[in-house]
Design a protein around this motif. Structure first.
Motif, PDB file in Angstrom:
ATOM      1  N   ALA A  72     -25.726  46.406 -30.766  1.00  0.00           N
ATOM      2  CA  ALA A  72     -24.450  47.039 -31.120  1.00  0.00           C
ATOM      3  C   ALA A  72     -23.283  46.361 -30.406  1.00  0.00           C
ATOM      4  O   ALA A  72     -22.243  46.084 -31.008  1.00  0.00           O
ATOM      5  CB  ALA A  72     -24.492  48.525 -30.773  1.00  0.00           C
ATOM      6  N   CYS A  73     -23.460  46.071 -29.129  1.00  0.00           N
ATOM      7  CA  CYS A  73     -22.395  45.424 -28.359  1.00  0.00           C
ATOM      8  C   CYS A  73     -22.160  43.993 -28.840  1.00  0.00           C
ATOM      9  O   CYS A  73     -21.013  43.537 -28.933  1.00  0.00           O
ATOM     10  CB  CYS A  73     -22.748  45.432 -26.874  1.00  0.00           C
ATOM     11  SG  CYS A  73     -22.795  47.084 -26.152  1.00  0.00           S
ATOM     12  N   ALA A  74     -23.247  43.282 -29.165  1.00  0.00           N
ATOM     13  CA  ALA A  74     -23.099  41.914 -29.672  1.00  0.00           C
ATOM     14  C   ALA A  74     -22.362  41.918 -31.000  1.00  0.00           C
ATOM     15  O   ALA A  74     -21.484  41.073 -31.244  1.00  0.00           O
ATOM     16  CB  ALA A  74     -24.472  41.266 -29.826  1.00  0.00           C
ATOM     17  N   HIS A  75     -22.687  42.853 -31.859  1.00  0.00           N
ATOM     18  CA  HIS A  75     -22.017  42.959 -33.155  1.00  0.00           C
ATOM     19  C   HIS A  75     -20.522  43.204 -32.973  1.00  0.00           C
ATOM     20  O   HIS A  75     -19.690  42.560 -33.637  1.00  0.00           O
ATOM     21  CB  HIS A  75     -22.636  44.091 -33.970  1.00  0.00           C
ATOM     22  CG  HIS A  75     -21.873  44.428 -35.206  1.00  0.00           C
ATOM     23  ND1 HIS A  75     -21.839  43.617 -36.317  1.00  0.00           N
ATOM     24  CD2 HIS A  75     -21.082  45.501 -35.506  1.00  0.00           C
ATOM     25  CE1 HIS A  75     -21.075  44.159 -37.240  1.00  0.00           C
ATOM     26  NE2 HIS A  75     -20.609  45.300 -36.776  1.00  0.00           N
ATOM     27  N   LEU A  76     -20.176  44.101 -32.076  1.00  0.00           N
ATOM     28  CA  LEU A  76     -18.755  44.388 -31.841  1.00  0.00           C
ATOM     29  C   LEU A  76     -18.024  43.170 -31.292  1.00  0.00           C
ATOM     30  O   LEU A  76     -16.856  42.942 -31.610  1.00  0.00           O
ATOM     31  CB  LEU A  76     -18.616  45.570 -30.882  1.00  0.00           C
ATOM     32  CG  LEU A  76     -18.976  46.930 -31.483  1.00  0.00           C
ATOM     33  CD1 LEU A  76     -18.995  47.996 -30.393  1.00  0.00           C
ATOM     34  CD2 LEU A  76     -17.996  47.316 -32.588  1.00  0.00           C
ATOM     35  N   GLY A  77     -18.705  42.369 -30.474  1.00  0.00           N
ATOM     36  CA  GLY A  77     -18.099  41.143 -29.981  1.00  0.00           C
ATOM     37  C   GLY A  77     -17.829  40.164 -31.107  1.00  0.00           C
ATOM     38  O   GLY A  77     -16.754  39.543 -31.169  1.00  0.00           O
ATOM     39  N   LEU A  78     -18.767  40.030 -32.035  1.00  0.00           N
ATOM     40  CA  LEU A  78     -18.586  39.132 -33.171  1.00  0.00           C
ATOM     41  C   LEU A  78     -17.465  39.617 -34.086  1.00  0.00           C
ATOM     42  O   LEU A  78     -16.655  38.826 -34.573  1.00  0.00           O
ATOM     43  CB  LEU A  78     -19.896  39.020 -33.955  1.00  0.00           C
ATOM     44  CG  LEU A  78     -21.030  38.295 -33.219  1.00  0.00           C
ATOM     45  CD1 LEU A  78     -22.359  38.520 -33.926  1.00  0.00           C
ATOM     46  CD2 LEU A  78     -20.727  36.804 -33.102  1.00  0.00           C
TER      47      LEU A  78
ATOM     48  N   ALA B  11     -14.924  41.326 -33.095  1.00  0.00           N
ATOM     49  CA  ALA B  11     -13.672  41.064 -32.373  1.00  0.00           C
ATOM     50  C   ALA B  11     -13.189  39.642 -32.627  1.00  0.00           C
ATOM     51  O   ALA B  11     -11.987  39.401 -32.801  1.00  0.00           O
ATOM     52  CB  ALA B  11     -13.882  41.297 -30.874  1.00  0.00           C
ATOM     53  N   PHE B  12     -14.106  38.680 -32.668  1.00  0.00           N
ATOM     54  CA  PHE B  12     -13.720  37.302 -32.961  1.00  0.00           C
ATOM     55  C   PHE B  12     -13.246  37.163 -34.411  1.00  0.00           C
ATOM     56  O   PHE B  12     -12.314  36.405 -34.698  1.00  0.00           O
ATOM     57  CB  PHE B  12     -14.875  36.346 -32.683  1.00  0.00           C
ATOM     58  CG  PHE B  12     -15.018  35.981 -31.233  1.00  0.00           C
ATOM     59  CD1 PHE B  12     -14.056  35.211 -30.599  1.00  0.00           C
ATOM     60  CD2 PHE B  12     -16.110  36.419 -30.488  1.00  0.00           C
ATOM     61  CE1 PHE B  12     -14.170  34.878 -29.258  1.00  0.00           C
ATOM     62  CE2 PHE B  12     -16.231  36.090 -29.142  1.00  0.00           C
ATOM     63  CZ  PHE B  12     -15.256  35.317 -28.531  1.00  0.00           C
ATOM     64  N   ASP B  13     -13.871  37.895 -35.329  1.00  0.00           N
ATOM     65  CA  ASP B  13     -13.403  37.883 -36.716  1.00  0.00           C
ATOM     66  C   ASP B  13     -11.971  38.413 -36.799  1.00  0.00           C
ATOM     67  O   ASP B  13     -11.126  37.846 -37.510  1.00  0.00           O
ATOM     68  CB  ASP B  13     -14.302  38.758 -37.592  1.00  0.00           C
ATOM     69  CG  ASP B  13     -15.697  38.176 -37.779  1.00  0.00           C
ATOM     70  OD1 ASP B  13     -15.865  36.960 -37.594  1.00  0.00           O
ATOM     71  OD2 ASP B  13     -16.613  38.956 -38.106  1.00  0.00           O
ATOM     72  N   LEU B  14     -11.707  39.495 -36.084  1.00  0.00           N
ATOM     73  CA  LEU B  14     -10.378  40.090 -36.125  1.00  0.00           C
ATOM     74  C   LEU B  14      -9.345  39.208 -35.438  1.00  0.00           C
ATOM     75  O   LEU B  14      -8.175  39.183 -35.835  1.00  0.00           O
ATOM     76  CB  LEU B  14     -10.403  41.481 -35.482  1.00  0.00           C
ATOM     77  CG  LEU B  14     -11.236  42.517 -36.225  1.00  0.00           C
ATOM     78  CD1 LEU B  14     -11.110  43.882 -35.557  1.00  0.00           C
ATOM     79  CD2 LEU B  14     -10.823  42.602 -37.689  1.00  0.00           C
ATOM     80  N   GLU B  15      -9.766  38.489 -34.419  1.00  0.00           N
ATOM     81  CA  GLU B  15      -8.853  37.537 -33.787  1.00  0.00           C
ATOM     82  C   GLU B  15      -8.451  36.454 -34.790  1.00  0.00           C
ATOM     83  O   GLU B  15      -7.282  36.051 -34.858  1.00  0.00           O
ATOM     84  CB  GLU B  15      -9.524  36.903 -32.572  1.00  0.00           C
ATOM     85  CG  GLU B  15      -8.621  35.947 -31.813  1.00  0.00           C
ATOM     86  CD  GLU B  15      -9.325  35.320 -30.627  1.00  0.00           C
ATOM     87  OE1 GLU B  15      -8.848  35.491 -29.495  1.00  0.00           O
ATOM     88  OE2 GLU B  15     -10.362  34.660 -30.831  1.00  0.00           O
ATOM     89  N   ARG B  16      -9.417  36.000 -35.572  1.00  0.00           N
ATOM     90  CA  ARG B  16      -9.122  34.987 -36.591  1.00  0.00           C
ATOM     91  C   ARG B  16      -8.226  35.567 -37.683  1.00  0.00           C
ATOM     92  O   ARG B  16      -7.278  34.910 -38.150  1.00  0.00           O
ATOM     93  CB  ARG B  16     -10.428  34.467 -37.187  1.00  0.00           C
ATOM     94  CG  ARG B  16     -10.254  33.276 -38.107  1.00  0.00           C
ATOM     95  CD  ARG B  16     -11.610  32.639 -38.385  1.00  0.00           C
ATOM     96  NE  ARG B  16     -11.480  31.474 -39.235  1.00  0.00           N
ATOM     97  CZ  ARG B  16     -12.501  30.675 -39.557  1.00  0.00           C
ATOM     98  NH1 ARG B  16     -13.717  30.935 -39.085  1.00  0.00           N
ATOM     99  NH2 ARG B  16     -12.318  29.627 -40.342  1.00  0.00           N
TER     100      ARG B  16
END
Length: 256
Positions: free
Chosen positions: A224-230, A232-237
């Motif tokens: 779950a935490c790894a998914h949220l990190g990924l 977050a990178f999508d949203l940064e892009r």
């Protein structure tokens, strides 16, 4: 529903959401859209739709960023609600990660940007009086961050230690969370004083590590935490694509 069933339920939801993440092909297709109105219209018909809902091409860059922050916070709460109750706070603790650069700025005594007043989560720290600002942070979930800043400690590492302190005792799930902690610690340490190309390399290493963790530690809180990190990178892009078009329009219109 027992703990194992809740993790199985969470993993099924995570897999579905993970499959909805934008592909490189989608990013390239959207990149060819020139103006913000066209970009938002195209994005509405893709898996990015939940993140751009409510956005208008006439909104300011600050309003667009606020919308992304609010969507992401709500998504963290949604993911946390899928997990057993004793694990949900491990996920909710990630909410403050995107705020760390701003909080570091504010804790140095820099003037609060006007848009801070529009964000209910950050508004309490918008005062120009540093003592009042510190008091507000100490009276919030940012207490440990304010203490770290006063001691001269990096906020990223302070957040990491605090996050680790939220983990319930569990041999079963310790390995996945420890992997994420090592991954984040390395990234935070490297990000503190590296040039741009090295920083991009560190970021890619983090993304690869999060992908690995999501696959390896399925049916665990680490997934779950790894998914949220990924995400977050999508949203940064996505943020970069939105702001590039919004700020270009403002510049072309002579408003900047």
């Amino acid at each position: 529903m027992n703990s194992s069933a809740r993790f199985a339920y969470a993993q099924a939801r995570l897999q579905a959401r993970h499959g909805m993440r934008p592909t490189e092909l989608l990013w390239r297709r959207l990149a060819s859209t020139g103006d913000l109105a066209g970009f938002l219209q195209q994005a509405q018909h893709t898996t990015l739709r939940p993140w751009v809902l409510g956005m208008q091409a006439t909104q300011t860059s600050h309003t667009l960023e606020l919308s992304l922050r609010q969507h992401y916070r709500r998504y963290i709460d949604e993911v946390a609600s899928w997990l057993p109750e004793n694990w949900d706070n491990v996920v909710r603790s990630t909410k403050r990660l995107p705020d760390l650069p701003l909080l570091q700025y504010l804790l140095r005594g820099e003037p609060a940007p006007p848009w801070l007043l529009e964000d209910a989560e950050l508004r309490p720290f918008a005062t120009e009086n540093l003592a009042t600002r510190l008091e507000a942070m100490h009276n919030s979930d940012c207490d440990y961050l304010a203490t770290a800043a006063q001691h001269g400690d990096p906020l990223g590492l302070a957040w990491l230690e605090h996050w680790q302190g939220q983990w319930p005792a569990s041999r079963r799930f310790a390995g996945g969370l420890a992997f994420l902690a090592r991954l984040l610690r390395r990234y935070l340490q490297e990000a503190r004083a590296v040039h741009v190309s090295a920083g991009n390399c560190s970021r890619q290493h983090l993304v690869s590590g999060l992908m690995h963790a999501f696959r390896r530690y399925s049916f665990e809180p680490a997934a779950a935490c790894a998914h949220l990190g990924l995400v977050a990178f999508d949203l940064e892009r996505l943020r970069g694509e939105l702001l590039q078009r919004r700020l270009f329009a403002e510049t072309a219109g002579g408003r900047v």
